[in-house]
Design an enzyme around this catalytic site. Structure first.
Site, PDB file in Angstrom:
ATOM      1  N   ARG A  75      -5.843 -38.620  -3.727  1.00  0.00           N
ATOM      2  CA  ARG A  75      -4.839 -37.993  -4.912  1.00  0.00           C
ATOM      3  C   ARG A  75      -5.404 -37.506  -6.128  1.00  0.00           C
ATOM      4  O   ARG A  75      -5.854 -38.718  -6.829  1.00  0.00           O
ATOM      5  CB  ARG A  75      -3.710 -39.094  -4.838  1.00  0.00           C
ATOM      6  CG  ARG A  75      -2.685 -38.659  -5.830  1.00  0.00           C
ATOM      7  CD  ARG A  75      -1.354 -39.653  -5.992  1.00  0.00           C
ATOM      8  NE  ARG A  75      -0.674 -39.578  -7.151  1.00  0.00           N
ATOM      9  CZ  ARG A  75      -0.342 -40.115  -7.963  1.00  0.00           C
ATOM     10  NH1 ARG A  75      -0.571 -41.254  -8.127  1.00  0.00           N
ATOM     11  NH2 ARG A  75       0.387 -39.721  -9.108  1.00  0.00           N
ATOM     12  N   HIS A 119       0.627 -34.883 -14.157  1.00  0.00           N
ATOM     13  CA  HIS A 119       0.259 -36.400 -14.642  1.00  0.00           C
ATOM     14  C   HIS A 119       0.202 -36.394 -16.163  1.00  0.00           C
ATOM     15  O   HIS A 119      -1.044 -36.777 -16.515  1.00  0.00           O
ATOM     16  CB  HIS A 119      -0.786 -37.045 -13.786  1.00  0.00           C
ATOM     17  CG  HIS A 119      -1.094 -38.300 -13.757  1.00  0.00           C
ATOM     18  ND1 HIS A 119      -1.055 -38.861 -12.582  1.00  0.00           N
ATOM     19  CD2 HIS A 119      -0.773 -39.217 -14.681  1.00  0.00           C
ATOM     20  CE1 HIS A 119      -1.261 -40.033 -12.671  1.00  0.00           C
ATOM     21  NE2 HIS A 119      -1.197 -40.616 -14.007  1.00  0.00           N
ATOM     22  N   GLU A 165       5.521 -40.425 -12.180  1.00  0.00           N
ATOM     23  CA  GLU A 165       6.206 -41.302 -13.112  1.00  0.00           C
ATOM     24  C   GLU A 165       6.870 -40.640 -14.074  1.00  0.00           C
ATOM     25  O   GLU A 165       6.586 -40.899 -15.495  1.00  0.00           O
ATOM     26  CB  GLU A 165       5.236 -42.314 -13.735  1.00  0.00           C
ATOM     27  CG  GLU A 165       4.268 -43.123 -12.517  1.00  0.00           C
ATOM     28  CD  GLU A 165       3.403 -44.164 -13.047  1.00  0.00           C
ATOM     29  OE1 GLU A 165       3.226 -44.338 -14.425  1.00  0.00           O
ATOM     30  OE2 GLU A 165       2.719 -45.124 -12.246  1.00  0.00           O
ATOM     31  N   ASN A 293       4.754 -45.779  -7.129  1.00  0.00           N
ATOM     32  CA  ASN A 293       3.250 -46.562  -7.952  1.00  0.00           C
ATOM     33  C   ASN A 293       4.085 -47.959  -8.237  1.00  0.00           C
ATOM     34  O   ASN A 293       4.874 -48.111  -8.964  1.00  0.00           O
ATOM     35  CB  ASN A 293       3.001 -45.776  -9.226  1.00  0.00           C
ATOM     36  CG  ASN A 293       2.803 -44.411  -8.938  1.00  0.00           C
ATOM     37  OD1 ASN A 293       2.449 -43.937  -7.759  1.00  0.00           O
ATOM     38  ND2 ASN A 293       2.397 -43.771 -10.006  1.00  0.00           N
ATOM     39  N   TYR A 295       2.649 -51.926  -9.446  1.00  0.00           N
ATOM     40  CA  TYR A 295       1.657 -52.952 -10.031  1.00  0.00           C
ATOM     41  C   TYR A 295       2.335 -54.392 -10.402  1.00  0.00           C
ATOM     42  O   TYR A 295       1.194 -55.246 -10.152  1.00  0.00           O
ATOM     43  CB  TYR A 295       1.187 -52.156 -11.641  1.00  0.00           C
ATOM     44  CG  TYR A 295       0.469 -51.065 -11.463  1.00  0.00           C
ATOM     45  CD1 TYR A 295      -0.979 -51.013 -11.241  1.00  0.00           C
ATOM     46  CD2 TYR A 295       1.216 -49.686 -11.499  1.00  0.00           C
ATOM     47  CE1 TYR A 295      -1.631 -50.017 -11.202  1.00  0.00           C
ATOM     48  CE2 TYR A 295       0.344 -48.733 -11.293  1.00  0.00           C
ATOM     49  CZ  TYR A 295      -0.911 -48.613 -11.262  1.00  0.00           C
ATOM     50  OH  TYR A 295      -1.657 -47.439 -10.894  1.00  0.00           O
ATOM     51  N   GLU A 366       0.144 -45.327  -5.950  1.00  0.00           N
ATOM     52  CA  GLU A 366      -0.764 -46.225  -6.726  1.00  0.00           C
ATOM     53  C   GLU A 366      -0.612 -47.499  -6.562  1.00  0.00           C
ATOM     54  O   GLU A 366       0.693 -48.195  -6.835  1.00  0.00           O
ATOM     55  CB  GLU A 366      -0.469 -45.722  -8.389  1.00  0.00           C
ATOM     56  CG  GLU A 366      -0.841 -44.550  -8.839  1.00  0.00           C
ATOM     57  CD  GLU A 366      -0.589 -44.226 -10.216  1.00  0.00           C
ATOM     58  OE1 GLU A 366      -0.285 -45.020 -10.971  1.00  0.00           O
ATOM     59  OE2 GLU A 366      -0.676 -43.138 -10.648  1.00  0.00           O
TER      60      GLU A 366
HETATM   61  C1  PNW Z   1       0.421 -45.703 -14.380  1.00  0.00           C
HETATM   62  N1  PNW Z   1       4.370 -49.438 -17.535  1.00  0.00           N
HETATM   63  O1  PNW Z   1       0.759 -45.876 -15.674  1.00  0.00           O
HETATM   64  C2  PNW Z   1      -0.263 -44.220 -14.324  1.00  0.00           C
HETATM   65  O2  PNW Z   1       0.278 -43.455 -13.288  1.00  0.00           O
HETATM   66  C3  PNW Z   1      -1.828 -44.026 -14.318  1.00  0.00           C
HETATM   67  O3  PNW Z   1      -2.125 -42.965 -14.784  1.00  0.00           O
HETATM   68  C4  PNW Z   1      -2.287 -45.303 -15.068  1.00  0.00           C
HETATM   69  O4  PNW Z   1      -3.671 -45.103 -15.573  1.00  0.00           O
HETATM   70  C5  PNW Z   1      -1.955 -46.738 -14.293  1.00  0.00           C
HETATM   71  O5  PNW Z   1      -0.422 -46.543 -14.062  1.00  0.00           O
HETATM   72  C6  PNW Z   1      -2.351 -47.852 -14.821  1.00  0.00           C
HETATM   73  O6  PNW Z   1      -1.630 -47.923 -16.138  1.00  0.00           O
HETATM   74  C7  PNW Z   1       1.714 -46.622 -16.070  1.00  0.00           C
HETATM   75  O7  PNW Z   1       4.562 -49.615 -18.820  1.00  0.00           O
HETATM   76  C8  PNW Z   1       1.807 -46.876 -17.426  1.00  0.00           C
HETATM   77  O8  PNW Z   1       5.321 -49.859 -16.951  1.00  0.00           O
HETATM   78  C9  PNW Z   1       2.375 -47.788 -18.004  1.00  0.00           C
HETATM   79  C10 PNW Z   1       3.406 -48.429 -17.152  1.00  0.00           C
HETATM   80  C11 PNW Z   1       3.286 -48.217 -15.547  1.00  0.00           C
HETATM   81  C12 PNW Z   1       2.388 -47.264 -15.210  1.00  0.00           C
END
Ligand code: PNW
Length: 458
Positions: A75, A119, A165, A293, A295, A366
């Site tokens: 991707r 993006h 996002e 995505n 995390y 992601e």
């Molecule tokens: C994503 N938050 O960003 C993006 O899609 C990527 O480009 C980035 O490198 C990756 O996650 C890691 O950060 C985010 O604050 C940035 O919740 C901030 C947040 C979530 C995702």
């Protein structure tokens, strides 16, 4: 770890501004990230994406690395200002050529491209001339750009992601001012979100009307953390649910149900734009799969007083609009981003999506973590990252066993890159980049990932 379904897709993700470099050559126009990263104090260490991993020049080397890891799907994103330097009008043929060559190189290596159209690197001209995502013209401009991409790449690209996002663009770009274009407001985020939904829907409409013969699929990549109720009191349970609705349902409800969640309408009033009937019809059903995505996870409680520090983190959104207070358990391991490692939250979120949206096909577009590199004997020992991936993939496996239609998983990220406001201080890659020499070093996690991919027989 139990094996995944045979047809499960294993991939890795990147984005244009984060890896390409070559910010002003071959006719590329400036983006809002070129401008934002030139403003003193916005980016850690005053880093910029001007060179980054120099993927623009070294993409063949990078594709060879992907092949070595065994990645089957990749991707990446197209930089709008590389293809259209001012965001509209004639295409820049050198920019088209770059992506065309990259796609050919991937296909020759047996890797299927998944392409994100946006993006975050909006052409700067569109920010200045049309007020970016606040302007009434932006959705048509995006659809026109998307049309060029479908036309020029759609013979070979069969998997599209319109926007990455929209929540981050709206909240960090227009609410908290941490990302480009750096605006701070309590109303603009909801307008920026609205225009992104319309832009997405118009692009999908164009794809389905004009390019159905290409036989591809199209969707969106939304980000969401899990929100676990701090206690089982009805108030905290409602707060966690509300937080998920302000986070993910903000974008997913219009797409699956045709309108915003009731709780957002009630709490935001006039700050939340309304869809016309025709727009509802256009937005509803505008994806072929659910892109996620994901995390991290936080506890969520109903706010009892002024919003505390944890809830001021970017990833709370505008917490005062939601009356939520986030917190974490000090015993949780946290990445160098400060994000808790809580794989069980990934399973719960997948099940929440499965349930709310009627069992859609889901792709994790992601998932990953930032850790500092520890180089030992010229290799990067990557124990923490391997542990994170093991645990999150285990959680994915459990979700699949519980009936979730999870079809694929993309690690974030293929290689270390420009981590937005954190610059180069955060390392998410399976592959290490030494920014002094632009050399690539494989991390243990990449070999581990290759093992998982092989074990699953793809
Ligand atoms: C994503 N938050 O960003 C993006 O899609 C990527 O480009 C980035 O490198 C990756 O996650 C890691 O950060 C985010 O604050 C940035 O919740 C901030 C947040 C979530 C995702």
């Amino acid at each position: 770890m139990k094996p995944f379904p045979k047809d499960f897709l294993w991939g890795a993700s990147t984005s244009a501004y984060q890896i390409e470099g070559a910010h002003n050559i071959d006719g590329k126009g400036p983006s809002i990230w070129d401008a934002f990263s030139s403003i003193p104090g916005k980016i850690k260490n005053e880093d910029t994406g001007q060179v980054s991993g120099d993927h623009y020049h070294r993409f063949r080397e990078d594709v060879a690395l992907m092949k070595q890891i065994g990645i089957k799907v990749y991707r990446f994103s197209i930089a709008w200002p590389r293809v259209m330097p001012t965001g509209k009008g004639a295409a820049n043929e050198k920019g088209i050529q770059f992506y065309s060559d990259l796609i050919d190189e991937l296909l020759a290596a047996g890797i299927t491209p998944w392409v994100t159209l946006y993006h975050w690197d909006l052409p700067l001209a569109l920010q200045l001339e049309h007020d970016g995502w606040l302007g009434a013209e932006i959705s048509d401009l995006f659809a026109a750009y998307a049309d060029v991409c479908f036309d020029r790449f759609g013979d070979r690209v069969k998997n599209w992601i319109t926007l990455n996002e929209p929540w981050v663009v709206a909240i960090l770009g227009y609410g908290l001012g941490e990302f480009a274009p750096g605006r701070v407001s309590h109303s603009e985020p909801y307008l920026a979100g609205h225009n992104q939904l319309l832009a997405h829907a118009k692009a999908v409409e164009a794809y389905r009307k004009k390019y159905a013969h290409q036989g591809g699929q199209i969707g969106m990549a939304n980000n969401c953390d899990w929100r676990e109720p701090l206690t089982d009191s009805p108030k905290d349970q409602a707060a966690a649910q509300r937080a998920l609705e302000f986070f993910l349902a903000w974008f997913a409800d219009p797409i699956y149900f045709g309108d915003y969640p009731a709780v957002m309408k009630e709490r935001l009033g006039d700050r939340l734009p309304a869809f016309t009937e025709a727009e509802k019809q256009m937005v509803k059903g505008s994806v072929d799969y659910f892109g996620l995505n994901h995390y991290t996870t936080m506890y969520t409680a109903e706010a009892t007083g002024p919003i505390g520090e944890a809830s001021m983190y970017g990833n709370a959104g505008l917490a005062d609009d939601q009356d939520i207070e986030l917190s974490l358990d000090e015993s949780w391991k946290r990445t160098t981003m400060g994000w808790p490692v809580a794989p069980w939250g990934c399973r719960k979120l997948l099940e929440w999506i499965d349930d709310r949206y009627g069992r859609p096909d889901i792709y994790i577009t992601e998932n990953g973590c930032a850790w500092d590199d520890q180089k030992i004997d010229g290799k990067v020992k990557d124990t923490d990252r391997i542990e994170y991936y093991q645990a999150y993939l285990q959680a994915c496996q459990e979700a699949i066993e519980n009936g979730v239609k999870l079809k694929g998983y993309f690690a974030w990220s293929l290689m270390d890159n420009f981590e937005w406001a954190h610059g180069y201080s955060q390392r998410f890659g399976l592959v290490h980049i030494d920014y002094q020499t632009l050399e690539r070093t494989m991390k243990d996690s990449a070999y581990w990932y290759a093992g998982v991919v092989r074990e699953n027989g793809v």
